[in-house]
Design a protein around this motif. Structure first.
Motif, PDB file in Angstrom:
ATOM      1  N   ALA A  89      28.096 -27.258  -8.963  1.00 17.13           N
ATOM      2  CA  ALA A  89      27.465 -28.212  -7.722  1.00 17.13           C
ATOM      3  C   ALA A  89      26.372 -27.324  -7.177  1.00 17.13           C
ATOM      4  CB  ALA A  89      28.518 -27.575  -6.924  1.00 17.13           C
ATOM      5  N   MET A  90      25.861 -28.022  -5.719  1.00 14.29           N
ATOM      6  CA  MET A  90      25.083 -26.652  -5.128  1.00 14.29           C
ATOM      7  C   MET A  90      26.080 -25.683  -4.250  1.00 14.29           C
ATOM      8  SD  MET A  90      21.708 -27.046  -4.966  1.00 14.29           S
ATOM      9  CE  MET A  90      21.218 -28.260  -5.129  1.00 14.29           C
ATOM     10  N   PHE A  91      25.723 -24.642  -4.748  1.00 12.68           N
ATOM     11  CA  PHE A  91      26.312 -23.237  -3.996  1.00 12.68           C
ATOM     12  C   PHE A  91      25.480 -23.189  -2.720  1.00 12.68           C
ATOM     13  CE2 PHE A  91      30.507 -21.458  -6.203  1.00 12.68           C
ATOM     14  CZ  PHE A  91      29.545 -22.848  -7.447  1.00 12.68           C
ATOM     15  N   TYR A  92      25.750 -22.638  -1.753  1.00 13.33           N
ATOM     16  CA  TYR A  92      25.419 -22.517  -0.597  1.00 13.33           C
ATOM     17  C   TYR A  92      26.248 -20.752  -0.067  1.00 13.33           C
ATOM     18  CZ  TYR A  92      23.411 -27.689   0.211  1.00 13.33           C
ATOM     19  OH  TYR A  92      23.297 -28.163  -0.981  1.00 13.33           O
ATOM     20  N   CYS A  93      25.211 -20.815   0.534  1.00 15.51           N
ATOM     21  CA  CYS A  93      25.595 -18.810   1.403  1.00 15.51           C
ATOM     22  C   CYS A  93      25.405 -18.889   2.905  1.00 15.51           C
ATOM     23  CB  CYS A  93      25.137 -18.021   0.635  1.00 15.51           C
ATOM     24  SG  CYS A  93      24.959 -16.566   1.624  1.00 15.51           S
ATOM     25  N   ALA A  94      25.957 -18.576   3.241  1.00 16.49           N
ATOM     26  CA  ALA A  94      26.926 -19.008   4.982  1.00 16.49           C
ATOM     27  C   ALA A  94      27.656 -17.547   6.074  1.00 16.49           C
ATOM     28  CB  ALA A  94      27.772 -20.553   4.918  1.00 16.49           C
ATOM     29  N   THR A  95      27.107 -17.342   6.761  1.00 11.03           N
ATOM     30  CA  THR A  95      27.189 -16.485   7.745  1.00 11.03           C
ATOM     31  C   THR A  95      28.004 -16.828   9.036  1.00 11.03           C
ATOM     32  OG1 THR A  95      25.350 -15.774   8.440  1.00 11.03           O
ATOM     33  CG2 THR A  95      25.730 -14.834   6.446  1.00 11.03           C
ATOM     34  N   ARG A  96      29.285 -15.980   9.276  1.00 11.46           N
ATOM     35  CA  ARG A  96      29.599 -16.726  10.782  1.00 11.46           C
ATOM     36  C   ARG A  96      29.121 -15.458  12.140  1.00 11.46           C
ATOM     37  NH1 ARG A  96      33.674 -20.232  13.811  1.00 11.46           N
ATOM     38  NH2 ARG A  96      34.239 -18.931  15.426  1.00 11.46           N
ATOM     39  N   GLU A  97      28.577 -15.114  13.037  1.00  2.00           N
ATOM     40  CA  GLU A  97      28.113 -14.853  13.613  1.00  2.00           C
ATOM     41  C   GLU A  97      29.070 -13.819  14.111  1.00  2.00           C
ATOM     42  OE1 GLU A  97      25.002 -14.725  16.587  1.00  2.00           O
ATOM     43  OE2 GLU A  97      24.610 -12.460  16.893  1.00  2.00           O
ATOM     44  N   LEU A  98      30.235 -14.795  14.741  1.00  2.00           N
ATOM     45  CA  LEU A  98      30.674 -13.958  15.922  1.00  2.00           C
ATOM     46  C   LEU A  98      32.472 -13.951  15.667  1.00  2.00           C
ATOM     47  CD1 LEU A  98      28.888 -14.638  19.556  1.00  2.00           C
ATOM     48  CD2 LEU A  98      29.334 -12.414  17.867  1.00  2.00           C
ATOM     49  N   GLY A  99      33.135 -14.017  15.432  1.00  2.00           N
ATOM     50  CA  GLY A  99      35.246 -14.154  15.211  1.00  2.00           C
ATOM     51  C   GLY A  99      35.771 -13.047  15.648  1.00  2.00           C
ATOM     52  N   SER A 100      37.128 -13.414  15.573  1.00  2.00           N
ATOM     53  CA  SER A 100      38.581 -12.484  15.785  1.00  2.00           C
ATOM     54  C   SER A 100      38.936 -11.486  14.578  1.00  2.00           C
ATOM     55  CB  SER A 100      39.866 -13.272  16.638  1.00  2.00           C
ATOM     56  OG  SER A 100      40.526 -12.300  16.498  1.00  2.00           O
ATOM     57  N   MET A 101      38.692 -10.225  14.562  1.00  2.00           N
ATOM     58  CA  MET A 101      39.570  -9.402  13.358  1.00  2.00           C
ATOM     59  C   MET A 101      40.797 -10.249  13.312  1.00  2.00           C
ATOM     60  SD  MET A 101      36.999  -8.153  12.005  1.00  2.00           S
ATOM     61  CE  MET A 101      37.254  -7.103  11.126  1.00  2.00           C
ATOM     62  N   ALA A 102      41.409 -10.794  13.974  1.00  2.00           N
ATOM     63  CA  ALA A 102      43.062 -11.114  13.733  1.00  2.00           C
ATOM     64  C   ALA A 102      43.552 -12.049  13.103  1.00  2.00           C
ATOM     65  CB  ALA A 102      43.447 -11.540  15.622  1.00  2.00           C
ATOM     66  N   PHE A 103      42.091 -12.850  12.851  1.00  2.00           N
ATOM     67  CA  PHE A 103      42.059 -14.036  11.993  1.00  2.00           C
ATOM     68  C   PHE A 103      41.747 -13.628  10.487  1.00  2.00           C
ATOM     69  CE2 PHE A 103      44.417 -16.529  14.598  1.00  2.00           C
ATOM     70  CZ  PHE A 103      43.666 -15.856  15.895  1.00  2.00           C
ATOM     71  N   GLN A 104      41.691 -14.402   9.456  1.00  2.00           N
ATOM     72  CA  GLN A 104      40.884 -14.621   8.184  1.00  2.00           C
ATOM     73  C   GLN A 104      39.398 -15.264   8.054  1.00  2.00           C
ATOM     74  OE1 GLN A 104      42.846 -14.786   4.479  1.00  2.00           O
ATOM     75  NE2 GLN A 104      44.394 -16.356   5.090  1.00  2.00           N
ATOM     76  N   CYS A 105      38.685 -15.398   7.761  1.00  2.00           N
ATOM     77  CA  CYS A 105      37.876 -15.554   7.903  1.00  2.00           C
ATOM     78  C   CYS A 105      38.165 -17.604   7.482  1.00  2.00           C
ATOM     79  CB  CYS A 105      36.809 -15.982   6.280  1.00  2.00           C
ATOM     80  SG  CYS A 105      35.635 -13.780   6.771  1.00  2.00           S
ATOM     81  N   PRO A 106      37.419 -18.362   8.438  1.00  2.00           N
ATOM     82  CA  PRO A 106      37.779 -19.136   8.141  1.00  2.00           C
ATOM     83  C   PRO A 106      37.254 -20.556   6.823  1.00  2.00           C
ATOM     84  CG  PRO A 106      35.654 -19.348  10.089  1.00  2.00           C
ATOM     85  CD  PRO A 106      37.201 -18.317   9.888  1.00  2.00           C
ATOM     86  N   MET A 107      37.168 -21.256   6.366  1.00  2.00           N
ATOM     87  CA  MET A 107      36.659 -21.746   5.303  1.00  2.00           C
ATOM     88  C   MET A 107      36.274 -23.541   5.050  1.00  2.00           C
ATOM     89  SD  MET A 107      39.868 -20.924   2.212  1.00  2.00           S
ATOM     90  CE  MET A 107      39.019 -21.085   1.164  1.00  2.00           C
ATOM     91  N   GLN A 108      35.499 -23.531   7.195  1.00  2.00           N
ATOM     92  CA  GLN A 108      35.712 -25.139   7.171  1.00  2.00           C
ATOM     93  C   GLN A 108      33.928 -24.862   7.626  1.00  2.00           C
ATOM     94  OE1 GLN A 108      38.318 -23.686   9.097  1.00  2.00           O
ATOM     95  NE2 GLN A 108      39.944 -24.626   7.636  1.00  2.00           N
ATOM     96  N   SER A 109      33.090 -25.905   7.074  1.00  2.00           N
ATOM     97  CA  SER A 109      31.966 -25.461   6.604  1.00  2.00           C
ATOM     98  C   SER A 109      31.561 -25.766   8.595  1.00  2.00           C
ATOM     99  CB  SER A 109      30.977 -26.243   5.510  1.00  2.00           C
ATOM    100  OG  SER A 109      31.017 -27.559   6.285  1.00  2.00           O
ATOM    101  N   ILE A 110      31.883 -26.126   8.932  1.00  2.00           N
ATOM    102  CA  ILE A 110      31.953 -27.033  10.597  1.00  2.00           C
ATOM    103  C   ILE A 110      31.465 -24.914  11.298  1.00  2.00           C
ATOM    104  CG2 ILE A 110      33.821 -27.053  11.163  1.00  2.00           C
ATOM    105  CD1 ILE A 110      32.359 -28.830  13.064  1.00  2.00           C
ATOM    106  N   GLU A 111      32.141 -24.323  10.544  1.00  2.00           N
ATOM    107  CA  GLU A 111      32.460 -22.774  11.401  1.00  2.00           C
ATOM    108  C   GLU A 111      31.492 -22.279  11.077  1.00  2.00           C
ATOM    109  OE1 GLU A 111      35.172 -22.106  13.571  1.00  2.00           O
ATOM    110  OE2 GLU A 111      36.389 -23.825  12.919  1.00  2.00           O
ATOM    111  N   TYR A 112      30.443 -22.404  10.569  1.00  2.00           N
ATOM    112  CA  TYR A 112      29.348 -21.393  10.293  1.00  2.00           C
ATOM    113  C   TYR A 112      28.116 -21.979  11.129  1.00  2.00           C
ATOM    114  CZ  TYR A 112      32.500 -18.786   7.354  1.00  2.00           C
ATOM    115  OH  TYR A 112      33.821 -18.176   7.221  1.00  2.00           O
ATOM    116  N   ASN A 113      27.057 -21.028  11.450  1.00  2.00           N
ATOM    117  CA  ASN A 113      26.395 -21.419  11.668  1.00  2.00           C
ATOM    118  C   ASN A 113      24.545 -20.900  10.793  1.00  2.00           C
ATOM    119  OD1 ASN A 113      26.113 -19.365  12.586  1.00  2.00           O
ATOM    120  ND2 ASN A 113      27.041 -19.074  14.686  1.00  2.00           N
ATOM    121  N   ALA A 114      24.574 -20.507  10.160  1.00  2.00           N
ATOM    122  CA  ALA A 114      23.475 -19.928   9.713  1.00  2.00           C
ATOM    123  C   ALA A 114      23.671 -20.545   7.582  1.00  2.00           C
ATOM    124  CB  ALA A 114      23.422 -18.463   9.932  1.00  2.00           C
TER     125      ALA A 114
END
Length: 125
Positions: A89-114
């Motif tokens: 596959a093509m592998f992509y690196c992505a980051t999400r700037e903001l979020g709550s430490m009460a939850f795990q990192c989301p796994m959906q691409s729409i949740e990442y903004n860079a």
């Protein structure tokens, strides 16, 4: 924010590769950083993620074979072992700037903004 992936290539099944992601432009550590992959004709799939405090999360298909890590400069890595043809596959690196430490990192691409431009991984049988 600038994100640049490297380290992709071609390998035989059972082999290993290590992907790198150079991240710059953040004034504080992003909430989550992670790797996605997309095979031709398929949707982009979340692979591995690491939260600001170091908590990791993996897709079931890669757990035990892939390891995500980061260094003090916010660079991200994905060590991939025991690679299978279906990992191609093509592998992509992505980051999400903001979020709550009460939850795990989301796994959906729409949740990442860079996003980076991607690096190709090809595994032959």
């Amino acid at each position: 924010v600038q994100i640049v992936e490297s380290g992709g290539g071609s390998v035989q099944a059972g082999g290993s590769l290590k992907l790198s992601c150079a991240v710059s432009g953040y004034t504080r550590d992003p909430y989550c950083m992670g790797w996605f992959r997309q095979a031709p004709g398929e949707e982009r799939e979340g692979v591995a993620f690491i939260r600001r405090d170091g908590r990791t999360r993996y897709a079931g298909s890669v757990k035990g074979r892939f390891t995500i890590s980061q260094d003090s400069d916010k660079n991200l890595y994905l060590q991939m072992s025991n690679l299978k043809p279906e990992d191609t596959a093509m592998f992509y690196c992505a980051t999400r700037e903001l979020g709550s430490m009460a939850f795990q990192c989301p796994m959906q691409s729409i949740e990442y903004n860079a996003w980076g431009q991607g690096t190709q991984v090809t595994v032959s049988s």
